[in-house]
Design a protein around this motif. Sequence first.
Motif, PDB file in Angstrom:
ATOM      1  N   TYR A 150       0.842  -1.195   0.000  1.00 44.07           N
ATOM      2  CA  TYR A 150       0.000   0.000   0.000  1.00 44.07           C
ATOM      3  C   TYR A 150       0.878   1.247   0.000  1.00 44.07           C
ATOM      4  O   TYR A 150       2.087   1.181   0.259  1.00 44.07           O
ATOM      5  N   ILE A 151       0.258   2.390  -0.274  1.00 39.68           N
ATOM      6  CA  ILE A 151       0.994   3.656  -0.280  1.00 39.68           C
ATOM      7  C   ILE A 151       1.506   3.919   1.134  1.00 39.68           C
ATOM      8  O   ILE A 151       0.726   3.950   2.099  1.00 39.68           O
ATOM      9  N   GLU A 152       2.806   4.103   1.239  1.00 40.61           N
ATOM     10  CA  GLU A 152       3.398   4.312   2.561  1.00 40.61           C
ATOM     11  C   GLU A 152       2.798   5.562   3.207  1.00 40.61           C
ATOM     12  O   GLU A 152       2.704   6.610   2.557  1.00 40.61           O
ATOM     13  N   GLY A 153       2.374   5.433   4.453  1.00 39.87           N
ATOM     14  CA  GLY A 153       1.778   6.565   5.166  1.00 39.87           C
ATOM     15  C   GLY A 153       0.285   6.697   4.929  1.00 39.87           C
ATOM     16  O   GLY A 153      -0.349   7.591   5.491  1.00 39.87           O
ATOM     17  N   SER A 154      -0.301   5.811   4.115  1.00 38.34           N
ATOM     18  CA  SER A 154      -1.745   5.896   3.855  1.00 38.34           C
ATOM     19  C   SER A 154      -2.525   5.133   4.906  1.00 38.34           C
ATOM     20  O   SER A 154      -2.004   4.194   5.519  1.00 38.34           O
ATOM     21  N   PHE A 155      -3.756   5.525   5.092  1.00 36.58           N
ATOM     22  CA  PHE A 155      -4.628   4.835   6.041  1.00 36.58           C
ATOM     23  C   PHE A 155      -6.066   5.227   5.759  1.00 36.58           C
ATOM     24  O   PHE A 155      -6.336   6.137   4.983  1.00 36.58           O
ATOM     25  N   SER A 156      -6.993   4.495   6.380  1.00 34.86           N
ATOM     26  CA  SER A 156      -8.422   4.740   6.247  1.00 34.86           C
ATOM     27  C   SER A 156      -8.877   4.499   4.795  1.00 34.86           C
ATOM     28  O   SER A 156      -8.269   3.694   4.082  1.00 34.86           O
ATOM     29  N   ILE A 157      -9.968   5.176   4.392  1.00 35.86           N
ATOM     30  CA  ILE A 157     -10.690   4.773   3.173  1.00 35.86           C
ATOM     31  C   ILE A 157     -10.914   5.949   2.220  1.00 35.86           C
ATOM     32  O   ILE A 157     -10.507   7.066   2.479  1.00 35.86           O
ATOM     33  N   ASP A 158     -11.633   5.661   1.152  1.00 38.28           N
ATOM     34  CA  ASP A 158     -12.201   6.655   0.239  1.00 38.28           C
ATOM     35  C   ASP A 158     -11.176   7.625  -0.351  1.00 38.28           C
ATOM     36  O   ASP A 158     -11.312   8.860  -0.239  1.00 38.28           O
ATOM     37  N   PRO A 159     -10.136   7.098  -1.017  1.00 39.46           N
ATOM     38  CA  PRO A 159      -9.203   8.001  -1.688  1.00 39.46           C
ATOM     39  C   PRO A 159      -9.862   8.692  -2.880  1.00 39.46           C
ATOM     40  O   PRO A 159     -10.663   8.086  -3.592  1.00 39.46           O
ATOM     41  N   SER A 160      -9.549   9.955  -3.063  1.00 37.72           N
ATOM     42  CA  SER A 160      -9.917  10.622  -4.318  1.00 37.72           C
ATOM     43  C   SER A 160      -8.769  11.550  -4.671  1.00 37.72           C
ATOM     44  O   SER A 160      -8.141  12.143  -3.778  1.00 37.72           O
ATOM     45  N   VAL A 161      -8.477  11.631  -5.952  1.00 42.05           N
ATOM     46  CA  VAL A 161      -7.300  12.390  -6.398  1.00 42.05           C
ATOM     47  C   VAL A 161      -7.746  13.566  -7.253  1.00 42.05           C
ATOM     48  O   VAL A 161      -8.478  13.399  -8.227  1.00 42.05           O
ATOM     49  N   PHE A 162      -7.313  14.751  -6.843  1.00 40.28           N
ATOM     50  CA  PHE A 162      -7.610  15.980  -7.573  1.00 40.28           C
ATOM     51  C   PHE A 162      -6.303  16.501  -8.163  1.00 40.28           C
ATOM     52  O   PHE A 162      -5.296  16.601  -7.454  1.00 40.28           O
TER      53      PHE A 162
END
Length: 348
Positions: A150-162
């Motif tokens: 997974y992306i290092e430092g990522s956590f929780s849910i619902d990613p969205s990229v702007f």
Amino acid sequence: VDTMAAAGGDAVSPDGRSYLSQPLTSEIYTADPSGHVFDGKLYIYASHDIDAGIPDDDLGNQYAMRDYRILRMDRPGGPVTVGPVALDVKDVPWASQQMWAPDAAYKDGTYYLYFPARDKTKDKNGVGAFRIGVATSKSPMGPFVPEPNYIEGSFSIDPSVFTDDDGTSYMYFGGIWGGQLQRWNNGVYDPQGSDTDLMQDDQPAISGKVARLSPDMKSFAEPVRDALIVDEAGNPVLGGDHDRRFFEAAWVFKRDGKYYFTYSTGDTHYLNYAIGDSPYGPFTYKGHILEPVQGWTSHHSIVEWNGKWYLLYHDTQLSGKNHLRNVKMTELTFNPDGTIPTISPFTN
Ligand code: FUB
């Protein structure tokens, strides 16, 4: 055939109201639609709901999705193509279950699929910690090849990229309750922590998160920050303010130089928006975008396509069950001052 008006389901809700719009497809159950226009076509990166026979609970165990399938629409109101499996949890080395709301981005000939899933650790409930992964493809429909971790430092849910006008991309993410955001403090996870929120109603609410992405689109370029929502007086919205506080489903877009941070209020079932002058916020609360839909969750995206703005959202018209949702689409308008007239998902 006008698919937006013809996909099926009862025309009237169980309590006698007429739906504003019809499901985009009845081929599979879909939810959490993230819309992107690539080469003039609308691609919808959605959750693929299934019935795993798990009863509803506050952890979201009933949302036991295992893969992603991508929808494509070539013109507004046109037929919807449902793609084949674009990514399966069994092919993601770090993930165990719950392939929840995804998003996508494009850069330099590569499409990026961002997705949350529980990892292989076990908390007090016997389930993993949510993390956010990324997978790549040369086609917007996939198949996507996941990164091994997974992306290092990522956590929780619902990613969205702007992606801003200068090409810099930011990931917004997070969700409380089953999304576990309340268990993270300064990058440290408490697997024994609360299943709901901080239980501090008179304190600032837990914020959604934002981090600038590295040029490779596969890692965070900086420590994760809070995407703070404030009221008109500049004070943080409080945890007890369930009609306004952030719950999940962050989605950011830019219009007339302003950044719109939009999100779901979860247990009060609104889609809200707040406006800021920077992609990092703070964002000043403005109001509701969408009144509560049929079904517990509400999750959306907002996309400009051929000069019009659209709200992609979901409800449970086809199934009547919280965990078996169908995505929908309706036009969204703006007032001259940039505010958004609230939409009702019903016409009566
Ligand atoms: O689809 C599973 C979860 O339900 C999403 O991640 C949330 O935003 C809610 O829609």
